[in-house]
Scaffold this motif. Structure first.
Motif: not given
Length: 87
Positions: A32-41, A19-21, A49-52, A9-14
């Motif tokens: 853990f959290f990964v910043e949206i900017g770290a996701l290349s796609a 993204i939290r996992f 949110e769905a795309e993230y 599971s993972r969730s998006y913190d707008a």
């Protein structure tokens, strides 16, 4: 103990745009959290949110590898992975 990711599971913190996992070290939960900017796609699409979440899923293996590396440098209450962590 080693860090594992048995829960997919993972969730998006707008508000924080990340993204939290969760990882597990034995019986301990490690957030853990990964910043949206770290996701290349996600960065390329600038999407919603769905795309993230989809971008996170596509890069899950490398994200978990980076999370393990960050965790190996010392225990914290939480970890925020940024674009710099993926270089």
């Amino acid at each position: 103990m080693t860090l594992n990711f048995p829960n997919r599971s993972r969730s998006y913190d707008a508000a924080a745009r990340r993204i939290r996992f969760v990882g597990h070290d034995g019986m301990f939960e490690v957030p853990f959290f990964v910043e949206i900017g770290a996701l290349s796609a996600a960065t390329a699409t600038g999407g919603a949110e769905a795309e993230y979440l989809s971008a996170f899923d596509a890069e899950r293996s490398s994200i978990q590898d980076v999370a393990r590396e960050a965790y190996s440098h010392g225990r914290k209450n939480m970890y925020v992975l940024t674009q710099a962590d993926f270089r």
